[in-house]
Write a protein that holds these residues in place. Sequence first.
Motif, mmCIF file in Angstrom:
data_model
loop_
_atom_site.group_PDB
_atom_site.id
_atom_site.type_symbol
_atom_site.label_atom_id
_atom_site.label_comp_id
_atom_site.label_asym_id
_atom_site.label_seq_id
_atom_site.Cartn_x
_atom_site.Cartn_y
_atom_site.Cartn_z
ATOM 1 N N MET A 1 43.332 47.395 41.462
ATOM 2 C CA MET A 1 43.225 46.257 40.548
ATOM 3 C C MET A 1 44.376 45.269 40.687
ATOM 4 O O MET A 1 44.271 44.122 40.247
ATOM 5 C CB MET A 1 43.125 46.749 39.100
ATOM 6 C CG MET A 1 41.779 47.378 38.769
ATOM 7 S SD MET A 1 41.668 47.959 37.063
ATOM 8 C CE MET A 1 41.484 46.396 36.184
ATOM 9 N N VAL A 2 45.474 45.700 41.301
ATOM 10 C CA VAL A 2 46.595 44.776 41.524
ATOM 11 C C VAL A 2 46.789 44.447 43.001
ATOM 12 O O VAL A 2 47.618 43.600 43.339
ATOM 13 C CB VAL A 2 47.919 45.337 40.945
ATOM 14 C CG1 VAL A 2 47.824 45.478 39.442
ATOM 15 C CG2 VAL A 2 48.288 46.659 41.593
ATOM 16 N N GLU A 3 46.008 45.101 43.879
ATOM 17 C CA GLU A 3 46.185 44.870 45.314
ATOM 18 C C GLU A 3 44.957 44.284 46.001
ATOM 19 O O GLU A 3 45.085 43.645 47.044
ATOM 20 C CB GLU A 3 46.577 46.179 46.018
ATOM 21 C CG GLU A 3 47.949 46.701 45.617
ATOM 22 C CD GLU A 3 48.364 47.919 46.417
ATOM 23 O OE1 GLU A 3 47.623 48.306 47.353
ATOM 24 O OE2 GLU A 3 49.430 48.487 46.113
ATOM 25 N N ASP A 4 43.778 44.509 45.439
ATOM 26 C CA ASP A 4 42.551 44.027 46.076
ATOM 27 C C ASP A 4 42.235 42.608 45.585
ATOM 28 O O ASP A 4 41.948 42.410 44.402
ATOM 29 C CB ASP A 4 41.388 44.964 45.742
ATOM 30 C CG ASP A 4 40.126 44.626 46.515
ATOM 31 O OD1 ASP A 4 39.512 43.581 46.209
ATOM 32 O OD2 ASP A 4 39.751 45.399 47.412
ATOM 33 N N PRO A 5 42.269 41.607 46.467
ATOM 34 C CA PRO A 5 42.052 40.207 46.061
ATOM 35 C C PRO A 5 40.707 39.971 45.376
ATOM 36 O O PRO A 5 40.619 39.178 44.427
ATOM 37 C CB PRO A 5 42.138 39.435 47.384
ATOM 38 C CG PRO A 5 42.921 40.321 48.293
ATOM 39 C CD PRO A 5 42.563 41.722 47.902
ATOM 40 N N GLU A 6 39.673 40.656 45.834
ATOM 41 C CA GLU A 6 38.342 40.459 45.248
ATOM 42 C C GLU A 6 38.291 40.968 43.809
ATOM 43 O O GLU A 6 37.727 40.315 42.923
ATOM 44 C CB GLU A 6 37.284 41.176 46.090
ATOM 45 C CG GLU A 6 35.859 40.893 45.635
ATOM 46 C CD GLU A 6 34.817 41.536 46.528
ATOM 47 O OE1 GLU A 6 33.632 41.523 46.142
ATOM 48 O OE2 GLU A 6 35.184 42.060 47.604
ATOM 49 N N ILE A 7 38.895 42.135 43.573
ATOM 50 C CA ILE A 7 38.940 42.669 42.210
ATOM 51 C C ILE A 7 39.750 41.746 41.309
ATOM 52 O O ILE A 7 39.344 41.436 40.184
ATOM 53 C CB ILE A 7 39.545 44.088 42.193
ATOM 54 C CG1 ILE A 7 38.592 45.087 42.852
ATOM 55 C CG2 ILE A 7 39.843 44.525 40.751
ATOM 56 C CD1 ILE A 7 39.106 46.514 42.870
ATOM 57 N N ILE A 8 40.901 41.301 41.793
ATOM 58 C CA ILE A 8 41.764 40.415 40.997
ATOM 59 C C ILE A 8 41.008 39.153 40.587
ATOM 60 O O ILE A 8 41.058 38.723 39.427
ATOM 61 C CB ILE A 8 43.038 40.055 41.785
ATOM 62 C CG1 ILE A 8 43.901 41.304 41.987
ATOM 63 C CG2 ILE A 8 43.833 38.968 41.055
ATOM 64 C CD1 ILE A 8 45.063 41.114 42.941
ATOM 65 N N GLU A 9 40.278 38.582 41.530
ATOM 66 C CA GLU A 9 39.521 37.356 41.238
ATOM 67 C C GLU A 9 38.432 37.613 40.200
ATOM 68 O O GLU A 9 38.259 36.831 39.251
ATOM 69 C CB GLU A 9 38.897 36.811 42.522
ATOM 70 C CG GLU A 9 38.114 35.518 42.305
ATOM 71 C CD GLU A 9 37.499 34.970 43.585
ATOM 72 O OE1 GLU A 9 36.731 33.996 43.497
ATOM 73 O OE2 GLU A 9 37.785 35.525 44.668
#
Length: 204
Positions: free
Chosen positions: A40-48
């Motif tokens: 949740m803090v490293e995956d750009p797609e999840i963050i977006e």
Amino acid sequence: MIMQVGITGGIGAGKSYICRLFKVLGVPIYNADNSAKMLMVEDPEIIELVTTNFGKQSYFPNGMLNRKYLATQIFTDESKLQMMNEIVHPKVRKHYNDWVEIQLRKNDYIIKEAALMFTNDHYKELDKVIVVKAPYEDRIKRVLERDKRPKQQIEEIINKQRKEEELSVLGDYFVSNDDSKLIIPQVIELHRQFSEMNSLVSKS
């Protein structure tokens, strides 16, 4: 093929403690909840997706997750909890499968620890599932000491999770984390059984 064992149970049941005991016995442990937090803090797609659906306040300016804010969003709205699961779970599943590939042929079996083991069909990919059980008041006490959360919030989380009666139907093995049985002998016996099972499968 390596044997895959799941460990689940409600918040405060003692899943992580049981997993630490298995780790001492040399069993690789995959913690799905910790992996979800990491992604949740490293995956750009999840963050977006999290930012779009839950607001920019989901993350602090330094990129760290605003857990307190998200907890108030998720545990008071069933639809938001479902949305978060749909965002994060597919990524965790892929991360876990990649991890399993690394463990192949190195170990008798591996363990996947997850609080929400039965919220989707992923548990069906596991060979066995252990359910950790503990008295309601003991669970609340452990989480109060560990997380310093308000008691009401802990009770809300417990009430939203599957009841132990439901887990008992779905699980294959059980560890009682109370005063009725010693923990270590239960874990050692399960380790013996799983090692023997995998040995028989490997020879067949």
